[in-house]
Design a protein around this motif. Structure first.
Motif, PDB file in Angstrom:
ATOM      1  N   SER A  81      -5.049  -8.515  12.208  1.00 53.25           N
ATOM      2  CA  SER A  81      -4.840  -7.159  11.701  1.00 53.25           C
ATOM      3  C   SER A  81      -4.192  -7.208  10.321  1.00 53.25           C
ATOM      4  O   SER A  81      -3.512  -8.167   9.978  1.00 53.25           O
ATOM      5  CB  SER A  81      -3.956  -6.358  12.659  1.00 53.25           C
ATOM      6  OG  SER A  81      -2.702  -6.996  12.833  1.00 53.25           O
ATOM      7  N   GLY A  98      -0.824  -0.822   7.945  1.00 51.28           N
ATOM      8  CA  GLY A  98      -1.847   0.094   8.449  1.00 51.28           C
ATOM      9  C   GLY A  98      -1.965   1.322   7.557  1.00 51.28           C
ATOM     10  O   GLY A  98      -1.777   1.249   6.333  1.00 51.28           O
ATOM     11  N   ARG A  99      -2.230   2.450   8.159  1.00 48.34           N
ATOM     12  CA  ARG A  99      -2.419   3.684   7.402  1.00 48.34           C
ATOM     13  C   ARG A  99      -1.092   4.187   6.834  1.00 48.34           C
ATOM     14  O   ARG A  99      -0.069   4.192   7.509  1.00 48.34           O
ATOM     15  CB  ARG A  99      -3.024   4.754   8.319  1.00 48.34           C
ATOM     16  CG  ARG A  99      -3.410   6.027   7.592  1.00 48.34           C
ATOM     17  CD  ARG A  99      -4.149   6.960   8.525  1.00 48.34           C
ATOM     18  NE  ARG A  99      -4.517   8.190   7.834  1.00 48.34           N
ATOM     19  CZ  ARG A  99      -5.194   9.181   8.408  1.00 48.34           C
ATOM     20  NH1 ARG A  99      -5.607   9.053   9.657  1.00 48.34           N
ATOM     21  NH2 ARG A  99      -5.474  10.281   7.714  1.00 48.34           N
ATOM     22  N   LEU A 100      -1.139   4.600   5.580  1.00 52.75           N
ATOM     23  CA  LEU A 100       0.056   5.086   4.896  1.00 52.75           C
ATOM     24  C   LEU A 100       0.047   6.610   4.806  1.00 52.75           C
ATOM     25  O   LEU A 100      -1.022   7.229   4.808  1.00 52.75           O
ATOM     26  CB  LEU A 100       0.121   4.515   3.477  1.00 52.75           C
ATOM     27  CG  LEU A 100       0.397   3.018   3.335  1.00 52.75           C
ATOM     28  CD1 LEU A 100       0.061   2.563   1.915  1.00 52.75           C
ATOM     29  CD2 LEU A 100       1.835   2.701   3.661  1.00 52.75           C
ATOM     30  N   PRO A 101       1.229   7.225   4.686  1.00 52.68           N
ATOM     31  CA  PRO A 101       1.271   8.672   4.407  1.00 52.68           C
ATOM     32  C   PRO A 101       0.679   8.952   3.017  1.00 52.68           C
ATOM     33  O   PRO A 101       0.488   8.047   2.210  1.00 52.68           O
ATOM     34  CB  PRO A 101       2.774   8.998   4.436  1.00 52.68           C
ATOM     35  CG  PRO A 101       3.432   7.835   5.093  1.00 52.68           C
ATOM     36  CD  PRO A 101       2.564   6.639   4.836  1.00 52.68           C
ATOM     37  N   ASN A 102       0.402  10.188   2.736  1.00 50.16           N
ATOM     38  CA  ASN A 102      -0.073  10.567   1.396  1.00 50.16           C
ATOM     39  C   ASN A 102       0.970  10.203   0.355  1.00 50.16           C
ATOM     40  O   ASN A 102       2.175  10.356   0.572  1.00 50.16           O
ATOM     41  CB  ASN A 102      -0.370  12.069   1.334  1.00 50.16           C
ATOM     42  CG  ASN A 102      -1.552  12.445   2.208  1.00 50.16           C
ATOM     43  OD1 ASN A 102      -2.450  11.639   2.434  1.00 50.16           O
ATOM     44  ND2 ASN A 102      -1.542  13.677   2.719  1.00 50.16           N
ATOM     45  N   SER A 103       0.505   9.737  -0.808  1.00 48.73           N
ATOM     46  CA  SER A 103       1.404   9.270  -1.866  1.00 48.73           C
ATOM     47  C   SER A 103       2.341  10.373  -2.338  1.00 48.73           C
ATOM     48  O   SER A 103       1.994  11.559  -2.325  1.00 48.73           O
ATOM     49  CB  SER A 103       0.605   8.748  -3.050  1.00 48.73           C
ATOM     50  OG  SER A 103      -0.136   7.605  -2.675  1.00 48.73           O
ATOM     51  N   ASN A 133       5.826  -4.513  11.932  1.00 53.36           N
ATOM     52  CA  ASN A 133       4.512  -3.859  12.092  1.00 53.36           C
ATOM     53  C   ASN A 133       3.611  -4.583  13.080  1.00 53.36           C
ATOM     54  O   ASN A 133       2.403  -4.695  12.877  1.00 53.36           O
ATOM     55  CB  ASN A 133       3.819  -3.757  10.728  1.00 53.36           C
ATOM     56  CG  ASN A 133       2.735  -2.695  10.729  1.00 53.36           C
ATOM     57  OD1 ASN A 133       2.838  -1.684  11.424  1.00 53.36           O
ATOM     58  ND2 ASN A 133       1.699  -2.911   9.949  1.00 53.36           N
ATOM     59  N   GLN A 159       4.696  -3.554   0.012  1.00 51.53           N
ATOM     60  CA  GLN A 159       4.276  -3.356   1.402  1.00 51.53           C
ATOM     61  C   GLN A 159       5.343  -3.840   2.373  1.00 51.53           C
ATOM     62  O   GLN A 159       5.676  -3.152   3.352  1.00 51.53           O
ATOM     63  CB  GLN A 159       2.964  -4.102   1.648  1.00 51.53           C
ATOM     64  CG  GLN A 159       1.767  -3.494   0.952  1.00 51.53           C
ATOM     65  CD  GLN A 159       0.525  -4.359   1.085  1.00 51.53           C
ATOM     66  OE1 GLN A 159       0.601  -5.566   1.303  1.00 51.53           O
ATOM     67  NE2 GLN A 159      -0.641  -3.738   0.962  1.00 51.53           N
ATOM     68  N   SER A 184       8.930  -0.077   9.982  1.00 48.44           N
ATOM     69  CA  SER A 184       8.173  -0.688  11.087  1.00 48.44           C
ATOM     70  C   SER A 184       8.767  -2.002  11.556  1.00 48.44           C
ATOM     71  O   SER A 184       8.048  -2.985  11.805  1.00 48.44           O
ATOM     72  CB  SER A 184       6.717  -0.914  10.649  1.00 48.44           C
ATOM     73  OG  SER A 184       6.122   0.286  10.237  1.00 48.44           O
ATOM     74  N   LYS A 206       3.146   4.890  -4.139  1.00 50.99           N
ATOM     75  CA  LYS A 206       2.382   4.664  -2.902  1.00 50.99           C
ATOM     76  C   LYS A 206       3.263   4.224  -1.740  1.00 50.99           C
ATOM     77  O   LYS A 206       3.040   4.645  -0.587  1.00 50.99           O
ATOM     78  CB  LYS A 206       1.312   3.609  -3.174  1.00 50.99           C
ATOM     79  CG  LYS A 206       0.355   3.350  -2.012  1.00 50.99           C
ATOM     80  CD  LYS A 206      -0.725   2.353  -2.429  1.00 50.99           C
ATOM     81  CE  LYS A 206      -1.714   2.090  -1.297  1.00 50.99           C
ATOM     82  NZ  LYS A 206      -2.760   1.098  -1.694  1.00 50.99           N
ATOM     83  N   TYR A 207       4.283   3.380  -2.018  1.00 49.54           N
ATOM     84  CA  TYR A 207       5.040   2.772  -0.917  1.00 49.54           C
ATOM     85  C   TYR A 207       6.498   3.223  -0.829  1.00 49.54           C
ATOM     86  O   TYR A 207       7.075   3.227   0.262  1.00 49.54           O
ATOM     87  CB  TYR A 207       5.007   1.242  -1.054  1.00 49.54           C
ATOM     88  CG  TYR A 207       3.631   0.659  -0.900  1.00 49.54           C
ATOM     89  CD1 TYR A 207       3.032   0.548   0.348  1.00 49.54           C
ATOM     90  CD2 TYR A 207       2.905   0.235  -2.010  1.00 49.54           C
ATOM     91  CE1 TYR A 207       1.752   0.016   0.491  1.00 49.54           C
ATOM     92  CE2 TYR A 207       1.633  -0.303  -1.888  1.00 49.54           C
ATOM     93  CZ  TYR A 207       1.062  -0.401  -0.634  1.00 49.54           C
ATOM     94  OH  TYR A 207      -0.207  -0.921  -0.498  1.00 49.54           O
TER      95      TYR A 207
END
Length: 937
Positions: free
Chosen positions: A502, A506-511, A582, A625, A633, A728-729
């Motif tokens: 994996s 994984g999926r991130l919230p909106n920036s 994660n 990340q 996580s 983004k992060y």
């Protein structure tokens, strides 16, 4: 000298950048051509046989690293000369042709060169190296530096009175190093170095011979072996090559050849068919260690051809894959050992070996050894698999690309080691362009089949030595032989890859977005405010081509925990990241990140929480990340936690068997008596009452509010990428806008006049710890700087008084601090080892020294030396990302004035003798805390 294959690989990797084209890259895999020598290093040999290496390198600026290297060590001593190769090294600092006793050190200190930290020397079994880093922007200083090298080479006075005075210093060094570890090494060395003189020629020598040798023996050793055909002079730094070459010729060409010179023979080990087993114990040993050494059957030869270089890459791949295997076992549940290390090295110049070292719980050496031997047997039977090989290739490829990008920003003290190895062992010194192309050409075509066929060189039954050490003997030679015999017929399954398929994130919230940007032109930093309230501060530098350092900070830490919460989480906090993030375990993360140059480590301290990291620009997104995942996580795994606690219990059982560790615990307990929040060395109750759920909950609380964090970046930053990843992060991290502070404790450690004597250990060895500490009315930056200068001055003078005049110590430590976090407090500590009968005398000399400063002040020359030392270190680190990151955090996060950093040199030079005397009168006349470790009666 020791050297792992990976280390050899990185030595190649870090070679210079000016010359190097592969004439025909398609030939490289099959060619038996010699590895080319980097043409940017000037190599020459004088008529008397002395070799020299000169390299222009501008990092750091106005600085040069000088070395005098001798192909001479303790192995060349006659029996009556035991310890005299090392003794000779000391005597070169005690009177030479152009520098009478102590004049050399006194002069070097006056130009900012500190004895021990900078100026130094080292004697090994096979070589002796003198280290001299000096400023290079002044011709007179450079000339004097080479005059010092010349005196070391053949200008030692060796007066009988000086030799006899130095005996005490050497005996104190013998006392200092004569610990449980060295005692056990001396016992098992006859088996490790089977059939050689090495076990009889430890560089430190024997106590009896150091006390009784005739000075004539030392002069004879100097005459026999300090000769030009066994010497190299090396200069790497911000210099003019032609000018330095002429200086070397002027200083060393006239050293005469030695008539009828003794032959410099290489001492070799004998091969042995049987496995040699050594089981040694010392009740003061603080760890249980098992080592398996697979000595090569063939004598070591340098890697000089392209074919050799391919074999070096194969060794590096095996190093990586074997290390991963053993690390995976150490990180598993019910692990048979707690830590592992696999490496290739020259255990002595003539013999290379594969080494496995594991740390086990007390009395579990046999269990750990059995598991390790079983994994070696798995490797021997089945080899490695393609997935492992590809991971290892990714790691090497990533590493060499990183080194290639930094080829013009290498530090001189890194480069110089390559030339030492070339002189002593004829290791090649190609440049980085050649290495980069050669590696990228060879690495892809190294096949799994051929690599696995080479494994018998690394793992074999002959020439094998098994060494077991610890506080007790928990196994026998017979038991170990039974394990070896059983392995021959034991059923062992092939290795199974346990890597994650994996993605890391994984999926991130909106920036989010950037709401404000400001610029501090004084520091050259940019500050971004993100939409969730988090702050990003960055400084773009060109100190390195491919390095970014990272630090995230928030106020609070464990100071916000109740006393009960603090005690229940003190140990558990250290286990939190062991479970991974994660959904990825620690082992899976290790493999996921193997080909990336990135490290990220969260922490919860007493007054701050945060994350430390470093990364290359190409892996910057991975750092973001990992940061995001450590906020959001963190894995929770009770099995991992229970394993961690179990191991802590095992390790704690022997930690205090070491007299030094026991002394530290007792002194800290004494200083913190009555402190309800003091943990110290964790008791069995503290470990048993560790609360994983509470620690996990408190971690989530500490990282629940990103708006309370500032994220600092310094290095070779692409600003657009940094902003993109921050949005983004970081801008999507949860925020509560809490803006916490840390709690200031009501307890203060012990201050005033007190004493604590601890009795532990059997050796006639004492430790003296003199500590001045207490509250201050107001934090003062000038006083802090005066304290720093006092530390330098005290180190210089106490070395002179306690070591040179009294021959009472080998080395001393002086540390100091004035701090306003979490409260205004000062500390000034002096510590040294000595003979028990000298404790009171040396303590009184030390105390009198500070009383003398309080009454009479300090000498001008001492203040000048201290200023040169502080300014010299500062200048050498000024083009260092780490220094700038530290400075920016101090200024932006801790509100320290800009000029404390930007005008540092001026501030140092502004300190007067009266300022030093004032801090001594103010802080070092109110009583001291004396801690003494004596042997048990």
């Amino acid at each position: 000298m020791t050297k792992s294959t990976l280390y050899i690989f990185f030595i190649y990797l870090w070679s210079s950048n000016i010359f190097g084209q592969l004439a025909n890259e398609s030939k490289i895999i099959k060619s038996a051509d010699k590895i080319p020598i980097d043409s940017s290093v000037k190599i020459g040999k004088l008529s008397n046989g002395l070799t020299y290496y000169i390299k222009q390198n501008a990092t750091p600026k106005d600085h040069v690293e000088l070395r005098l290297v001798l192909n001479v060590g303790s192995i060349l001593e006659e029996k009556e000369q035991s310890g005299l190769a090392h003794f000779m090294e000391h005597m070169n600092f005690n009177g030479t042709q152009h520098f009478k006793k102590n004049e050399m050190i006194d002069y070097l200190q006056s130009i900012g060169v500190k004895f021990g930290a900078h100026l130094n020397a080292e004697t090994g079994f096979d070589e002796t190296t003198y280290v001299l880093p000096i400023p290079s922007n002044d011709k007179a200083t450079l000339d004097k530096g080479f005059l010092i090298l010349r005196d070391w080479a053949q200008g030692a006075l060796l007066n009988t009175s000086d030799i006899n005075e130095e005996r005490g210093v050497i005996l104190e060094e013998y006392r200092f190093h004569n610990n449980a570890k060295l005692k056990m090494i001396k016992k098992y060395y006859p088996k490790l170095m089977y059939g050689s003189k090495y076990p009889e020629r430890f560089p430190i020598g024997t106590k009896h011979n150091l006390e009784t040798f005739d000075p004539k023996s030392l002069r004879q050793f100097y005459k026999d072996w300090y000769r030009p055909d066994l010497m190299a002079v090396i200069a790497v730094g911000d210099i003019n090559v032609e000018s330095i070459e002429q200086t070397i010729k002027n200083n060393f060409e006239n050293i005469p050849l030695t008539p009828n010179a003794k032959e410099r023979k290489l001492n070799k080990l004998k091969n042995h068919q049987e496995t040699l087993i050594a089981i040694e114990s010392d009740k003061e040993a603080e760890a249980s260690i098992v080592e398996i050494v697979y000595k090569d059957v063939k004598e070591y030869a340098p890697n000089t051809t392209i074919s050799d270089y391919k074999n070096t890459l194969v060794s590096s791949l095996i190093n990586i894959m074997a290390s991963l295997r053993f690390s995976e076992i150490a990180n598993s549940n019910n692990a048979p050992f707690l830590y592992s290390k696999f490496y290739r090295e020259n255990i002595i110049r003539s013999k290379e070996a594969s080494n496995i070292k594991i740390l086990t719980a007390p009395n579990e050496q046999l269990k750990g050894l059995t598991a390790t031997l079983a994994e070696v047997e798995r490797i021997k039977r089945y080899g490695f698999n393609l997935k492992e090989l590809n991971l290892a290739k990714e790691y090497i490829s990533s590493t060499i690309n990183q080194r290639f990008l930094e080829k013009d920003k290498r530090n001189s003290n890194e480069i110089i080691n390559e030339y030492i190895n070339n002189f002593l062992q004829q290791e090649p010194i190609p440049n980085i362009d050649w290495i980069y192309k050669a590696t990228n050409k060879i690495l892809p075509v190294i096949s799994l089949e051929k690599l696995n066929k080479s494994l018998p060189r690394y793992f074999h039954d002959e020439n094998r030595v098994i060494i077991v050490t610890g506080p007790t003997k928990s196994t026998t030679e017979l038991q170990i032989k039974e394990v070896l015999n059983k392995l021959k017929t034991q059923k062992i399954e092939p290795y199974k890859n346990n890597s994650s398929s994996s993605p890391l994130v994984g999926r991130l919230p909106n920036s989010g977005h950037i709401t404000n940007t400001t610029r501090d032109e004084k520091l050259g930093i940019t500050k971004l405010t993100l939409s969730n309230g988090a702050t990003v501060v960055y400084k773009k530098t060109n100190f390195k081509n491919s390095e970014i350092l990272f630090n995230a900070l928030s106020l609070g830490g464990t100071s916000l925990y109740t006393d009960t919460e603090l005690k229940k989480t003190a140990i558990a906090n250290n286990a939190l990241t062991e479970a991974g993030i994660n959904g990825h375990s620690k082992n899976e993360l290790l493999k996921l990140l193997l080909g990336k140059n990135v490290s990220v480590s969260p922490f919860i301290g007493e007054y701050f929480e945060g994350i430390n990291g470093r990364v290359t620009p190409k892996d910057l997104e991975t750092l973001f990340q990992l940061t995001y995942l450590y906020f959001t996580s963190l894995n929770k795994n009770y099995e991992v936690f229970n394993e961690f606690i179990k191991n802590q219990k095992k390790l704690s059982k022997t930690h205090l068997d070491s007299p030094l560790n026991f002394f530290k615990k007792e002194i800290n307990d004494f200083l913190n008596e009555g402190n309800s929040r003091y943990i110290g060395f964790p008791s069995e109750d503290i470990i048993n009452n560790s609360d994983y759920n509470l620690a996990f909950k408190k971690y989530l609380e500490r990282f629940a509010d990103a708006s309370d964090f500032t994220f600092y970046f310094v290095g070779s930053i692409n600003e657009d990428k940094l902003k993109e990843y921050a949005i983004k992060y970081l801008a999507v991290l949860p925020s509560t806008h809490s803006k916490e502070l840390y709690n200031v404790p009501t307890f203060r450690p012990l201050s005033g006049k007190h004493s604590k004597v601890v009795n532990k250990g059997k050796d006639p060895k004492s430790i003296v710890n003199i500590q001045y500490q207490g509250p201050i009315a107001k934090y003062n930056h000038k006083e802090k700087l005066a304290f720093n200068l006092l530390t330098e001055i005290a180190e210089i003078n106490l070395t002179e008084k306690l070591r040179e005049q009294e021959s009472g110590i080998y080395t001393s430590s002086v540390t100091s601090d004035i701090s306003n976090i979490p409260y205004n407090w000062y500390n000034f500590t002096i510590a040294f080892y000595c003979a028990p009968e000298n404790v009171d005398k040396l303590k009184n000399i030390t105390l009198h020294y500070f009383r003398d400063i309080a009454n009479k002040g300090i000498h001008d020359k001492d203040l000048k030396k201290a200023k040169e030392a502080l300014i010299g270190v500062f200048k050498n680190n000024l083009n260092n990302n780490g220094l700038w990151l530290q400075a920016i955090v101090q200024i932006d996060f801790h509100n320290i004035p800009h000029n404390n950093f930007l005008l540092y040199e001026n501030r140092v030079n502004s300190i007067k003798k009266e300022d030093i005397q004032s801090v001594v009168q103010k802080y070092l006349t109110k009583g001291y805390i004396l801690g003494v470790l004596n042997p048990e009666k």
